[in-house]
Design a protein around this motif. Structure first.
Motif, PDB file in Angstrom:
ATOM      1  N   LEU A 906       2.945  -1.852  -3.067  1.00  0.00           N
ATOM      2  CA  LEU A 906       1.879  -1.593  -4.021  1.00  0.00           C
ATOM      3  C   LEU A 906       0.560  -1.258  -3.308  1.00  0.00           C
ATOM      4  O   LEU A 906      -0.185  -0.359  -3.739  1.00  0.00           O
ATOM      5  N   GLU A 907       0.271  -1.954  -2.232  1.00  0.00           N
ATOM      6  CA  GLU A 907      -0.954  -1.651  -1.476  1.00  0.00           C
ATOM      7  C   GLU A 907      -0.882  -0.244  -0.886  1.00  0.00           C
ATOM      8  O   GLU A 907      -1.888   0.486  -0.869  1.00  0.00           O
ATOM      9  N   PHE A 908       0.292   0.149  -0.390  1.00  0.00           N
ATOM     10  CA  PHE A 908       0.450   1.508   0.134  1.00  0.00           C
ATOM     11  C   PHE A 908       0.203   2.544  -0.967  1.00  0.00           C
ATOM     12  O   PHE A 908      -0.449   3.571  -0.742  1.00  0.00           O
ATOM     13  N   LEU A 912      -2.482   5.493  -1.187  1.00  0.00           N
ATOM     14  CA  LEU A 912      -1.997   6.868  -1.314  1.00  0.00           C
ATOM     15  C   LEU A 912      -2.671   7.587  -2.481  1.00  0.00           C
ATOM     16  O   LEU A 912      -3.149   8.719  -2.337  1.00  0.00           O
ATOM     17  N   HIS A 913      -2.713   6.936  -3.632  1.00  0.00           N
ATOM     18  CA  HIS A 913      -3.289   7.587  -4.809  1.00  0.00           C
ATOM     19  C   HIS A 913      -4.812   7.715  -4.678  1.00  0.00           C
ATOM     20  O   HIS A 913      -5.417   8.646  -5.246  1.00  0.00           O
ATOM     21  N   THR A 914      -5.435   6.824  -3.926  1.00  0.00           N
ATOM     22  CA  THR A 914      -6.877   6.959  -3.673  1.00  0.00           C
ATOM     23  C   THR A 914      -7.147   8.204  -2.845  1.00  0.00           C
ATOM     24  O   THR A 914      -8.085   8.986  -3.135  1.00  0.00           O
ATOM     25  N   LYS A 915      -6.343   8.437  -1.803  1.00  0.00           N
ATOM     26  CA  LYS A 915      -6.518   9.629  -0.975  1.00  0.00           C
ATOM     27  C   LYS A 915      -6.280  10.903  -1.763  1.00  0.00           C
ATOM     28  O   LYS A 915      -6.948  11.915  -1.557  1.00  0.00           O
ATOM     29  N   ARG A 916      -5.340  10.866  -2.656  1.00  0.00           N
ATOM     30  CA  ARG A 916      -4.991  12.069  -3.431  1.00  0.00           C
ATOM     31  C   ARG A 916      -5.884  12.241  -4.653  1.00  0.00           C
ATOM     32  O   ARG A 916      -5.802  13.251  -5.345  1.00  0.00           O
ATOM     33  N   GLY A 917      -6.702  11.251  -4.945  1.00  0.00           N
ATOM     34  CA  GLY A 917      -7.574  11.350  -6.111  1.00  0.00           C
ATOM     35  C   GLY A 917      -6.834  11.175  -7.426  1.00  0.00           C
ATOM     36  O   GLY A 917      -7.312  11.664  -8.457  1.00  0.00           O
ATOM     37  N   LYS A 922      -3.456   5.222  -9.695  1.00  0.00           N
ATOM     38  CA  LYS A 922      -4.048   4.118  -8.931  1.00  0.00           C
ATOM     39  C   LYS A 922      -4.305   2.922  -9.842  1.00  0.00           C
ATOM     40  O   LYS A 922      -4.005   1.769  -9.480  1.00  0.00           O
ATOM     41  N   GLN A 923      -4.875   3.157 -11.033  1.00  0.00           N
ATOM     42  CA  GLN A 923      -5.156   2.064 -11.956  1.00  0.00           C
ATOM     43  C   GLN A 923      -3.862   1.377 -12.422  1.00  0.00           C
ATOM     44  O   GLN A 923      -3.826   0.154 -12.620  1.00  0.00           O
ATOM     45  N   VAL A 925      -1.098   1.013 -10.633  1.00  0.00           N
ATOM     46  CA  VAL A 925      -0.630   0.150  -9.545  1.00  0.00           C
ATOM     47  C   VAL A 925      -1.509  -1.100  -9.450  1.00  0.00           C
ATOM     48  O   VAL A 925      -1.020  -2.210  -9.211  1.00  0.00           O
ATOM     49  N   ILE A 926      -2.842  -0.947  -9.638  1.00  0.00           N
ATOM     50  CA  ILE A 926      -3.735  -2.110  -9.590  1.00  0.00           C
ATOM     51  C   ILE A 926      -3.382  -3.106 -10.686  1.00  0.00           C
ATOM     52  O   ILE A 926      -3.412  -4.329 -10.476  1.00  0.00           O
ATOM     53  N   ARG A 927      -3.049  -2.600 -11.865  1.00  0.00           N
ATOM     54  CA  ARG A 927      -2.662  -3.509 -12.957  1.00  0.00           C
ATOM     55  C   ARG A 927      -1.382  -4.265 -12.601  1.00  0.00           C
ATOM     56  O   ARG A 927      -1.248  -5.457 -12.875  1.00  0.00           O
ATOM     57  N   ILE A 928      -0.442  -3.565 -11.963  1.00  0.00           N
ATOM     58  CA  ILE A 928       0.832  -4.209 -11.604  1.00  0.00           C
ATOM     59  C   ILE A 928       0.626  -5.254 -10.523  1.00  0.00           C
ATOM     60  O   ILE A 928       1.185  -6.369 -10.582  1.00  0.00           O
ATOM     61  N   ILE A 929      -0.171  -4.932  -9.515  1.00  0.00           N
ATOM     62  CA  ILE A 929      -0.354  -5.874  -8.410  1.00  0.00           C
ATOM     63  C   ILE A 929      -1.132  -7.112  -8.850  1.00  0.00           C
ATOM     64  O   ILE A 929      -1.088  -8.162  -8.195  1.00  0.00           O
TER      65      ILE A 929
END
Length: 964
Positions: A906-908, A912-917, A922-923, A925-929
């Motif tokens: 999940l951190e990866f 990854l999604h931050t780099k790709r915009g 990204k949100q 994955v943050i909810r899942i983590i």
């Protein structure tokens, strides 16, 4: 609610729900739960759960575990505190159930029962766990609770052995079984004999001893202040010596009857009856443990020949007794049964076939016209029941005698059915039969005079119509005008010859056909009618054109019905041929006629045997209506080659039957001669391999050397490839299939010679690892043969996990990635019972996940490949991050994110999604983590539950995609 489905923090729990580990926290909760009659989970489910979880708490596996051998713990050594607590809880539940072995047998897996009873022995005394030493154990000095533990264990061994043997399937250590059905080597013939000797010593003790059965309160739970507990053995239910002797003598009697030691069983049953009577005279006698009743003792006693006072056998018992006494006067019993309808019609049909066979072979001599009367009584019974009876033609006098016996007690409905039977006999019988039938009192009582006169006076002797629709004969050649009526009549006869399966109608049709065209050859009417060469030679040796043509027609119809799986009517056709040959040759006397009758009866009885074998395989594994023991003896006698020499095809079918019924020694001994047949070389070799693997746990090199040449790719063997594949696919016994698959898998691994493309099969280690001249074998042919065997085997046993895995491996090495994924997913579904159980790491090996990852990557399903990397024992982060970072995917991508439980993944993905915009992903994955169950500070239980939940969710998604 199922305990395994209760996952803390994921679903709302009702106030009445109890999680299994709460019994550890509150020991008093167990008794309250067990006293609830509708409590979930049930007591037996709790035993399975407690012991299963306790087995997972072992700190170090035993040395034999690496060899794949079943392990039954002999003590609490190697278990942590929680594992010991769980084992004590399992014993408390078993004590609550009064150690009811009948309930355990139906609801608790065999290996779990073994662990439970070994735990009881260890709790009483660690020395008692060494079961082989029980033979020399001083039983007189044992405490009452220790005596009960020893008695219970050996009674369980005996009961399990008897049950497995009666069910018709031996305990097969080479068979493919599930997780909770690990073969238990403690239940075998040798162990049963040892247990019988111990139980006999206990039953023959001259000093009366009572036993103490532990209660729930007997077992004390571990606590944080107590490292080892002392159970309260004085708290228990007392079992008197008479009650104990009654139960143990009944168990010994059951075993002795199974071993056919009827004299010893009779003596044991007499002692059992005495102990039972003394037990019931005891004040306040309770059946707290012994479940033997007077009815059970009486039934067993009758079976061994001990008849109680004023005993009157039932009609069914009289029937079976007369069958054993060479059928003398058995018609009186079935005549009474037409009134009482107690004997199943199936038994009576089998009686008719057995008597016909025995009389034809000269093995039994019955009273005059006895067989005819049996057939007539069966026709009457089928008529009364409203069944089919048209295929049986019996003399009018025998039919009248059978009807007259039931006329006084028939209902109106049964009387109408009998009326139809008599009317059909009048309508379709010849002139002599009609007039003879019309004079019987039963006919006059059932039919009116006008009805009898109409049937007798009219010309109903010929069932073949004289007028046919012209559309039915358009295909015939247009004859000259004077011959047109004859051609139409021939067409009528041909229609009956092709469509009818009634021996009586076919006989009339053949006679009429020969009267119209003397040189008729019925084989030309239907090109699909085929008769084996030896049987055809028998037909040609018969005297008279009618007998030859009629017997050929019935035999051709029999083989046709056999292919259509109408086995009962096929047997009737061949029996009609036997009757016709016997009737024709009995009219003339001489040694030649006797030889013809004897040879024809033997050859045709073998053809009936072939039909019985086909029926056995067609109804596999349902053997409810087939006498397997009798069929086995007939096959062995046929293979010994006494009398006429049977044809090769019949020998092959008999060898296959013996192989499928685990009579491996019979296959080896009965097929020693060289028959120049692929199957008769192959089946004995497979039987020898099964026998050695079953008894010696190894396979000799001689068998390997005998099997290998059959799979060579030279010209001669290529001609036998289809035959070989058919022979292998015909094997239906699970042990034999397992060894065939392991042999082909080993041969495939040797030929491909690539460790990364190896097939992982069960028992493959039993075969040698090298062969001479591997270039002589065709890898593609072996692969195709293995695929056909696996596919056929899975049709019979669809949930064998190891075979599904192997099928996936076979697809994988052939670069069939989509079918490989399907097979792997089907294996996971079978192993987890449709995801109702957690996907533990011992169910699916790492190499399966690695190959699934490879398949998903090849199919461009990179997200699925990345998530599968979590399933490995050592997570492959390199492959996972590379797969999750792929831009072009052919799967659902971020829809699978809620199947991830590894926080590193999940951190990866957040990075990854931050780099790709990709803000939306990204949100997500943050909810899942941020879910509570993924918190790294959670205890191991919550982490494991979160992992199991996500594994099942992901595998359901995979199954929906690849299996829909």
């Amino acid at each position: 609610m199922d305990v395994d489905l209760l996952r803390p923090g994921t679903v709302p729990l009702s106030p009445d729900t109890t999680l299994w580990f709460e019994f550890l926290l509150h020991p008093n909760l167990l008794e309250t739960h067990l006293k609830n009659p509708v409590g979930e989970p049930s007591p037996t489910d709790l035993i399975v759960k407690f012991i299963t979880v306790a087995e997972g708490e072992k700190e170090a596996p035993p040395p034999d575990a690496a060899l794949g051998l079943p392990f039954l713990p002999t003590s609490y050594e190697g278990y942590n505190r929680r594992g010991k607590c769980l084992k004590i809880l399992a014993l408390k539940v078993a004590a609550f159930l009064n150690f009811n072995l009948d309930e355990f047998e139906n609801k608790v897996p065999l290996n779990i029962q073994a662990i439970l009873l070994k735990d009881l022995l260890y709790s009483v005394s660690p020395d008692l766990v060494d079961v082989p030493n029980h033979v020399t154990l001083d039983l007189e000095d044992l405490e009452p609770h220790a005596r009960f533990a020893v008695f219970l264990y050996h009674r369980w061994v005996l009961k399990c052995f008897v049950s497995s043997t009666i069910n018709g399937k031996p305990l097969k250590p080479n068979g493919v079984v599930g997780l909770n059905e690990i073969p238990c080597e403690e239940v075998s013939s040798g162990c049963a004999e040892r247990s019988v000797s111990v139980l006999k010593r206990m039953a023959s003790s001259k000093t009366p001893h009572y036993l103490t059965m532990p209660k729930l309160e007997t077992f004390m739970a571990l606590s944080e202040y107590v490292a080892d507990v002392v159970h309260k053995w004085n708290v228990g239910l007392h079992i008197s010596s008479n009650q104990f002797r009654c139960q143990v003598l009944m168990d010994i009697s059951t075993y002795l009857m199974l071993c056919e030691s009827y004299a010893d069983a009779k003596a044991a049953l007499k002692d059992c009856q005495t102990a039972y009577n003394q037990w019931k005279l005891e004040p306040e006698a309770e059946d707290c443990f012994c479940k033997v009743t007077s009815d059970v003792i009486s039934a067993y006693a009758i079976a061994v020949g001990i008849n109680p006072p004023n005993f009157t056998p039932t009609l069914r018992q009289e029937f079976h007794n007369l069958v054993q006494d060479q059928y003398v006067s058995i018609n009186r019993v079935i005549e009474r049964d037409n009134l009482e309808k107690e004997i199943p019609l199936l038994y009576r049909d089998c009686l008719e076939l057995d008597v016909s066979s025995e009389v034809a072979n000269g093995n039994v001599t019955v009273y005059r016209d006895g067989l005819v009367q049996i057939k007539a009584l069966n026709v009457v019974r089928r008529t009364l029941d409203g069944g089919c009876w048209q295929e049986n033609r019996v003399p009018p006098s025998a039919l009248h005698k059978g009807i007259a016996a039931v006329m006084v007690n028939v209902t109106d409905l049964e009387k109408r059915r009998l009326k139809y039977l008599v009317g059909e006999t009048l309508v379709n019988g010849d002139t002599q039969t009609c007039r003879e039938t019309s004079y019987f009192p039963t006919t006059q009582a059932l039919l009116l005079k006008e009805e009898i006169s109409a049937a007798v006076d009219a010309d109903y002797t010929d069932p073949i119509p004289h007028v046919l629709n012209p559309m039915d004969v358009d295909h015939l050649e247009s004859p000259s005008e004077p011959d047109r009526s004859i051609t139409l009549e021939q067409a009528d006869v041909v229609k009956v010859l092709i469509n009818s399966y009634d021996a009586h109608d076919l006989k009339i049709a053949v006679k009429k056909m020969l009267s119209l065209v003397v040189t008729t050859d019925l084989a030309e009417i239907n090109k699909t009618w085929e008769v084996p060469i030896p049987i055809n030679n028998l037909v040609l040796s018969l005297s008279g054109a009618f007998l030859q043509q009629f017997c050929f027609l019935l035999l051709a119809k029999a083989y046709e019905l056999d292919q259509l799986k109408n086995f009962r009517l096929a047997r009737t056709m061949i029996s009609s041929v036997q009757d016709e040959i016997t009737r024709e040759h009995n009219s003339t006397s001489g040694s030649r006629e006797s030889q013809v009758i004897g040879k024809s009866n033997q050859l045709l009885s073998w053809e009936i045997l072939l039909i019985d074998i086909h029926q056995f395989h067609a109804e596999w594994p349902d053997e409810k209506y087939i006498d397997v023991r009798d069929l086995t003896m007939r096959c062995i006698m046929m293979l010994k080659g006494e009398g006429c020499s049977p044809r090769i095809g019949l020998k092959e079918e008999c060898a296959l039957f013996l192989l499928n019924t685990c009579n491996w020694g019979a296959v080896r001994s009965a097929t020693q001669l060289n028959y120049n047949s692929v199957m008769l070389d192959l089946y004995p070799a497979i039987a020898a391999a099964c026998e050695e693997a079953f008894h010696q746990k190894k396979i000799s090199v001689d068998i390997w050397d005998k099997l290998l040449p059959m799979f060579m790719s030279n010209q001669k063997q290529r001609e036998h490839t289809i035959v070989m594949m058919t022979a292998l696919c015909s094997v239906a016994e699970i042990n034999a299939i397992t060894l065939i698959i392991s042999f082909l898998a080993r041969l495939h691994n040797i030929l491909i010679d690539q460790p990364q493309m190896e097939l992982f099969a069960q028992n493959v280690h039993l075969w040698p690892a090298v062969i001479k001249n591997p270039n002589l074998y065709n890898l593609n042919s072996i692969s195709e043969m293995l695929f056909e065997v696996l596919t056929t085997a899975l049709k019979r046993y669809s949930n064998v996990v190891n075979w599904l895995k192997l099928l996936g491996d076979l697809h994988f090495v052939n670069n069939h990635h989509m079918p490989a994924l399907r097979s792997y997913i089907e294996a996971i579904i079978a192993a987890t019972d449709c995801f109702s159980r957690p996907l533990h790491k011992n169910l699916v090996e790492d190499h399966i996940y690695k190959r699934m990852i490879k398949c998903c990557s090849t199919l461009q399903c990179h997200t699925q490949a990345g998530i599968l990397c979590q399933f490995l024992d050592e997570v492959d982060y390199t492959t996972a991050f590379k797969s999750l970072g792929e831009a072009g995917c052919c799967d659902a991508m971020d829809s699978y994110y809620d199947c991830i439980w590894d926080v590193n993944f999940l951190e990866f993905l957040i990075n990854l999604h931050t780099k790709r915009g990709e803000h939306h992903r990204k949100q997500k994955v943050i909810r899942i983590i941020g879910l509570l169950e993924l918190n790294s500070n959670n205890n191991e239980e919550i982490k494991r539950e979160a992992e199991n939940l996500r594994k099942a969710r992901f595998m359901r998604a995979m199954a929906e995609q690849y299996l829909s």
